[in-house]
Write a protein that holds these residues in place. Structure first.
Motif, mmCIF file in Angstrom:
data_model
loop_
_atom_site.group_PDB
_atom_site.id
_atom_site.type_symbol
_atom_site.label_atom_id
_atom_site.label_comp_id
_atom_site.label_asym_id
_atom_site.label_seq_id
_atom_site.Cartn_x
_atom_site.Cartn_y
_atom_site.Cartn_z
ATOM 1 N N PHE A 151 0.658 -1.163 -0.066
ATOM 2 C CA PHE A 151 0.196 -0.194 -0.132
ATOM 3 C C PHE A 151 1.055 1.193 0.176
ATOM 4 C CE2 PHE A 151 -3.317 -2.827 1.563
ATOM 5 C CZ PHE A 151 -4.213 -2.764 0.741
ATOM 6 N N GLY A 152 2.063 1.248 0.528
ATOM 7 C CA GLY A 152 2.863 2.400 0.513
ATOM 8 C C GLY A 152 3.540 2.808 -0.957
ATOM 9 N N SER A 153 3.398 1.679 -1.614
ATOM 10 C CA SER A 153 4.212 1.908 -3.026
ATOM 11 C C SER A 153 3.217 2.597 -3.800
ATOM 12 C CB SER A 153 4.274 0.588 -3.487
ATOM 13 O OG SER A 153 3.292 -0.195 -3.817
ATOM 14 N N SER A 154 3.699 2.932 -5.109
ATOM 15 C CA SER A 154 2.688 3.793 -5.899
ATOM 16 C C SER A 154 1.748 2.784 -6.411
ATOM 17 C CB SER A 154 3.527 4.575 -7.139
ATOM 18 O OG SER A 154 4.112 3.609 -7.820
ATOM 19 N N THR A 155 2.089 1.560 -6.699
ATOM 20 C CA THR A 155 1.271 0.297 -7.371
ATOM 21 C C THR A 155 -0.093 0.455 -6.298
ATOM 22 O OG1 THR A 155 3.016 -0.612 -7.365
ATOM 23 C CG2 THR A 155 1.387 -1.487 -8.590
ATOM 24 N N GLY A 156 0.350 0.233 -4.804
ATOM 25 C CA GLY A 156 -0.690 0.284 -3.950
ATOM 26 C C GLY A 156 -1.726 1.381 -4.025
ATOM 27 N N MET A 157 -1.176 2.498 -4.144
ATOM 28 C CA MET A 157 -2.139 3.728 -4.108
ATOM 29 C C MET A 157 -2.921 3.748 -5.228
ATOM 30 S SD MET A 157 -1.766 5.554 -1.706
ATOM 31 C CE MET A 157 -2.706 7.041 -1.798
ATOM 32 N N ILE A 158 -2.419 3.271 -6.507
ATOM 33 C CA ILE A 158 -3.347 3.111 -7.535
ATOM 34 C C ILE A 158 -4.310 2.204 -7.462
ATOM 35 C CG2 ILE A 158 -3.418 2.702 -10.013
ATOM 36 C CD1 ILE A 158 -0.530 3.893 -10.180
ATOM 37 N N PHE A 159 -3.881 1.035 -6.853
ATOM 38 C CA PHE A 159 -4.682 -0.007 -6.553
ATOM 39 C C PHE A 159 -5.849 0.450 -5.531
ATOM 40 C CE2 PHE A 159 -5.825 -3.600 -3.795
ATOM 41 C CZ PHE A 159 -6.457 -4.575 -4.839
ATOM 42 N N SER A 160 -5.694 0.886 -4.575
ATOM 43 C CA SER A 160 -6.546 1.323 -3.516
ATOM 44 C C SER A 160 -7.769 2.286 -4.082
ATOM 45 C CB SER A 160 -6.043 1.706 -2.342
ATOM 46 O OG SER A 160 -5.139 2.975 -2.486
ATOM 47 N N THR A 161 -7.034 3.463 -4.896
ATOM 48 C CA THR A 161 -7.956 4.269 -5.361
ATOM 49 C C THR A 161 -8.945 3.548 -6.361
ATOM 50 O OG1 THR A 161 -6.142 5.899 -5.234
ATOM 51 C CG2 THR A 161 -7.847 6.701 -6.496
ATOM 52 N N ALA A 162 -8.286 2.696 -7.424
ATOM 53 C CA ALA A 162 -9.092 1.943 -8.363
ATOM 54 C C ALA A 162 -10.281 1.250 -7.723
ATOM 55 C CB ALA A 162 -8.236 1.239 -9.113
ATOM 56 N N VAL A 163 -9.663 0.390 -6.628
ATOM 57 C CA VAL A 163 -10.992 -0.302 -6.033
ATOM 58 C C VAL A 163 -12.063 0.551 -5.382
ATOM 59 C CG1 VAL A 163 -11.468 -1.655 -3.992
ATOM 60 C CG2 VAL A 163 -9.381 -2.216 -5.316
ATOM 61 N N LEU A 164 -11.518 1.576 -4.913
ATOM 62 C CA LEU A 164 -12.584 2.611 -4.197
ATOM 63 C C LEU A 164 -13.497 3.065 -5.323
ATOM 64 C CD1 LEU A 164 -10.576 4.330 -1.310
ATOM 65 C CD2 LEU A 164 -12.874 2.669 -1.211
ATOM 66 N N PHE A 165 -12.976 3.485 -6.212
ATOM 67 C CA PHE A 165 -13.782 4.002 -7.601
ATOM 68 C C PHE A 165 -14.437 2.850 -8.261
ATOM 69 C CE2 PHE A 165 -11.383 7.870 -8.189
ATOM 70 C CZ PHE A 165 -12.349 8.632 -8.778
ATOM 71 N N ALA A 166 -14.264 1.394 -8.225
ATOM 72 C CA ALA A 166 -14.847 0.462 -8.772
ATOM 73 C C ALA A 166 -16.229 0.517 -7.654
ATOM 74 C CB ALA A 166 -14.129 -0.854 -8.557
ATOM 75 N N TRP A 167 -16.001 0.631 -6.412
ATOM 76 C CA TRP A 167 -16.927 0.642 -5.453
ATOM 77 C C TRP A 167 -18.027 1.838 -5.804
ATOM 78 C CZ3 TRP A 167 -19.281 -2.944 -2.718
ATOM 79 C CH2 TRP A 167 -18.541 -3.960 -2.416
ATOM 80 N N ILE A 168 -17.690 2.881 -6.266
ATOM 81 C CA ILE A 168 -18.587 4.175 -6.503
ATOM 82 C C ILE A 168 -19.203 3.780 -7.754
ATOM 83 C CG2 ILE A 168 -18.589 6.243 -6.836
ATOM 84 C CD1 ILE A 168 -15.887 6.750 -5.390
ATOM 85 N N VAL A 169 -18.398 3.349 -8.947
ATOM 86 C CA VAL A 169 -19.116 3.576 -10.164
ATOM 87 C C VAL A 169 -19.907 2.242 -10.329
ATOM 88 C CG1 VAL A 169 -18.612 3.019 -12.714
ATOM 89 C CG2 VAL A 169 -17.106 4.552 -11.132
#
Lengths: 416, 255
Positions: free
Chosen positions: B222-240
């Motif tokens: 989660f600390g890496s940029s991949t993790g940040m992108i992953f968590s944001t993407a997952v949350l976005f999926a949960w919104i959309v």
């Protein structure tokens, strides 16, 4: 009267005998090498080395001398040999840049090494990429102060310790800066010595490694971001005062690891942001007074093999878990500390909470068994479980509690 | 679309509930900053509000709002306007107003009292959770005609994500503790938006504890940029995703 006269004669004689001369080593002058300078000198002389780079292999100092660098002369071992080997008592080495010592898996090659010689002073030198920085064995009354040690090239296996003392006594390690070595400062069988004012950081293993070293004291040091923090083992009567243990992160990294320590004192230290502030095993009759534990993963991991320790007037603030243990038997007292997680009340307003505080958290014990569960920490469910456990302790040790928790944080001014 | 959003937004403001909600957040945040001088502890208490109260209020308010504006929706549908525009207009207006409440209610005091990176993560988590739970509310609203039932479904969503899911997860980790669970838990965590938000906060607040062996795995991820992108993407999926499904249901629905 007679005695005074005799004394003055002795004094005068000794002054006459000690009228030391100064030999100057200069790459452009008459004496070009340090080795030649030492050869010309006699006991008690000063060898002054001027700026320049000296590549002389192993320099053996076999007389009691003062070796003084001026304008930071560089002594280069070209990754082959030990640089200075001291083979006499009363030797002082100051003001050098000592770099690139050899490396060996058989011999402990050092920037400055000595075996069995007393009264050695090493002051204001810069050690760069030495295997061992200073390596003293069987040497008493030595002083190592205001040096810097930087190991830059090597990994954990290929580097030795910054300051390595083995079987010494009455020594002082003061105001040094050590980085990039295996252990910053290493003590084994070192007694009645003082380590103070040092900064030891980014070393591969321990910032300070301490074994079988009784009656020592270390204070006002900073140990930061070392591979495994600081370890003090198999020792009695050691005083650890006013040090800073910071950011020692990792699965087996401890701010301070105490193993088989007796009759010691840990006071006025600051443990900040370590995975584990203090890990203690087989430790007894040790007092922990007025320390600060802040933002650690675990402030203290107290194994059940510890007894008769006393934790008093410490501040526990913003730690994920304040305390963890591996058994239910508790033989230590942890009274009168300040815990920021304490939620009790103080009806008689004497500054001491009326209900005891239990620092061991149920979830800490779950995480102990299932490390993956750390991921659920601070979820509402875990909060509920913890609440239930606080009301009716079933899993957490019933006796591990602070009976007189302080309502206010202690004002921990650093001592001077 | 913007006109629909504007009308709905004014309508929401008129009910005053949103103002009360903002005021509640504002008071809570200020009170916590007053009570405790340690910013870390304040953020910790606020985190509990953001992870519990914000999703609850978001989901219940959105559901109720949807049913209260049923007549307005019906009226709009009589006009030559696309159904999707009306539905998404409703969604954006509600999501926008609730997010604004958080930004004002929590963000402003935080600015005044001074906050660090963890404060901003908290705001981010709060806004994301609001969006997710408004989505879920709209989904539960279109699933049934009955208001009480819809609120029930909404509450169930909230209850499931904030409590039941973690219970199941804890049970799984405990039962299968002899197996390497890092990747599994990571996958399971991403099926719960509240847990995702919580992990983002853990990385700020309990970084030292997370540096243990298994913890370091999550920290590195989660600390890496991949993790940040992953968590944001997952949350976005949960919104959309809920909104898209809800919009499709709404499109075909016989109102």
């Amino acid at each position: 009267m007679k005695i005074i006269i005799i004394h003055s004669i002795v004094l005068l004689l000794s002054i006459a005998l000690c009228s030391a001369t100064t030999i100057i080593v200069d790459p452009a002058g008459k004496t070009k090498t340090i080795t030649a300078g030492i050869r010309q000198a006699s006991t008690g002389d000063t060898v002054r080395v001027t700026a320049g780079t000296y590549r002389e292999g192993n320099i053996i100092i076999s007389k009691s001398l003062v070796l003084q660098g001026e304008g930071k002369p560089v002594v280069d071992g070209e990754f082959k040999t030990e640089i200075f080997t001291i083979d006499a008592r009363h030797v002082t080495i100051t003001g050098f840049v000592i770099r690139n010592s050899g490396m060996s898996s058989v011999k402990d090659l050092a920037g400055i090494g000595s075996i069995g010689m007393d009264f050695i002073t090493i002051r204001r030198n810069e050690f760069i990429n030495t295997f061992f920085g200073v390596h003293l064995a069987n040497s008493n009354y030595s002083v190592v102060e205001q040096n810097t040690f930087r190991g830059e090239l090597r990994g954990e296996i290929e580097t030795g310790n910054g300051i390595h003392l083995w079987q010494c006594s009455n020594s002082a390690i003061r105001d040094n800066y050590i980085a990039g070595h295996r252990d910053g400062i290493y003590f084994e069988f070192v007694t009645r010595s003082v380590v103070n004012g040092n900064v030891s950081e980014n070393n591969h293993r321990y910032g300070l490694h301490f074994m079988f070293s009784h009656d020592d004291e270390y204070h006002d040091n900073t140990f930061r971001n070392n591979g495994a923090g600081v370890a003090v083992m198999y020792t009695r009567n050691v005083k650890m005062i006013n040090n800073i243990f910071e950011k020692n992160w990792g699965n087996s990294a401890y701010g301070l690891l105490l193993k088989d320590i007796n009759d010691s004192e840990v006071s006025h230290n600051r443990f900040v942001q370590n995975t584990i502030g203090i890990y203690m095993e087989g430790t007894s009759r040790t007092t922990f007074v007025r320390n600060l534990f802040q933002r650690n993963g675990y402030a203290i991991r107290l194994q059940a093999s510890c007894d008769s320790n006393d934790f008093r007037e410490n501040n526990f603030m913003s730690n994920t878990f304040d305390m963890a243990t591996n058994g239910t038997l508790v033989l230590n007292t942890i009274d009168k500390n300040y815990w920021d997680k304490y939620e009790g009340y103080d009806l008689n307003r004497d500054g001491i909470g009326d209900v005891p505080f239990r620092p061991v958290n149920l979830y800490a014990m779950i995480v102990e068994r299932v490390p993956t569960a750390v991921l659920l920490w601070r979820s509402f469910l875990v909060f509920l479980i913890d609440r239930a456990e606080r009301v009716f302790p079933a899993v957490t040790p019933e006796n591990l509690k602070d009976n007189y928790p302080s309502m206010k944080a202690y004002d921990l001014h650093p001592t001077t | 679309m913007t006109r629909v959003i504007k009308y709905v937004f004014y309508d929401i403001l008129r009910t005053r509930f949103i103002l009360l909600y903002t005021l509640f957040l504002l008071l809570c945040t200020i009170a916590m900053f007053q009570l405790d001088s340690d910013t870390g502890k304040v953020i910790l208490s606020l985190m509990n509000i953001v992870l519990m109260v914000v999703p609850l209020i978001s989901i219940v308010f959105s559901t109720i709002h949807f049913y209260n504006s049923y007549e307005f929706i019906e009226l709009m549908l009589a006009q030559p306007v696309d159904r999707k525009v009306i539905f998404l207009g409703e969604y954006f207006a509600v999501a926008f107003s609730l997010s604004l409440s958080i930004l004002a209610g929590v963000g402003i005091p935080m600015m005044l009292y001074g906050a660090d990176a963890s404060g901003f993560t908290l705001l981010y988590a709060g806004v994301m959770l609001t969006l997710v739970f408004v989505s879920l509310a709209f989904l539960s609203s279109v699933l049934t005609r009955d208001k009480a039932k819809a609120i029930g479904v909404a509450l169930l969503f909230w209850f499931y994500f904030s409590l039941i899911y973690d219970g199941l997860l804890l049970w799984i980790t405990y039962t299968f503790m002899d197996y390497p669970l890092e990747r599994l838990t990571l996958t399971l965590i991403s099926f719960n938006p509240i847990d995702m938000a919580r992990i983002l906060m853990l990385l700020q607040l309990d970084i030292s504890a997370l540096m243990g062996f298994t913890g370091a795995f999550y920290k590195n991820f989660f600390g890496s940029s991949t993790g940040m992108i992953f968590s944001t993407a997952v949350l976005f999926a949960w919104i959309v995703m809920p909104v898209v499904i809800a919009a499709r249901v709404f499109n075909r629905k016989d109102l």
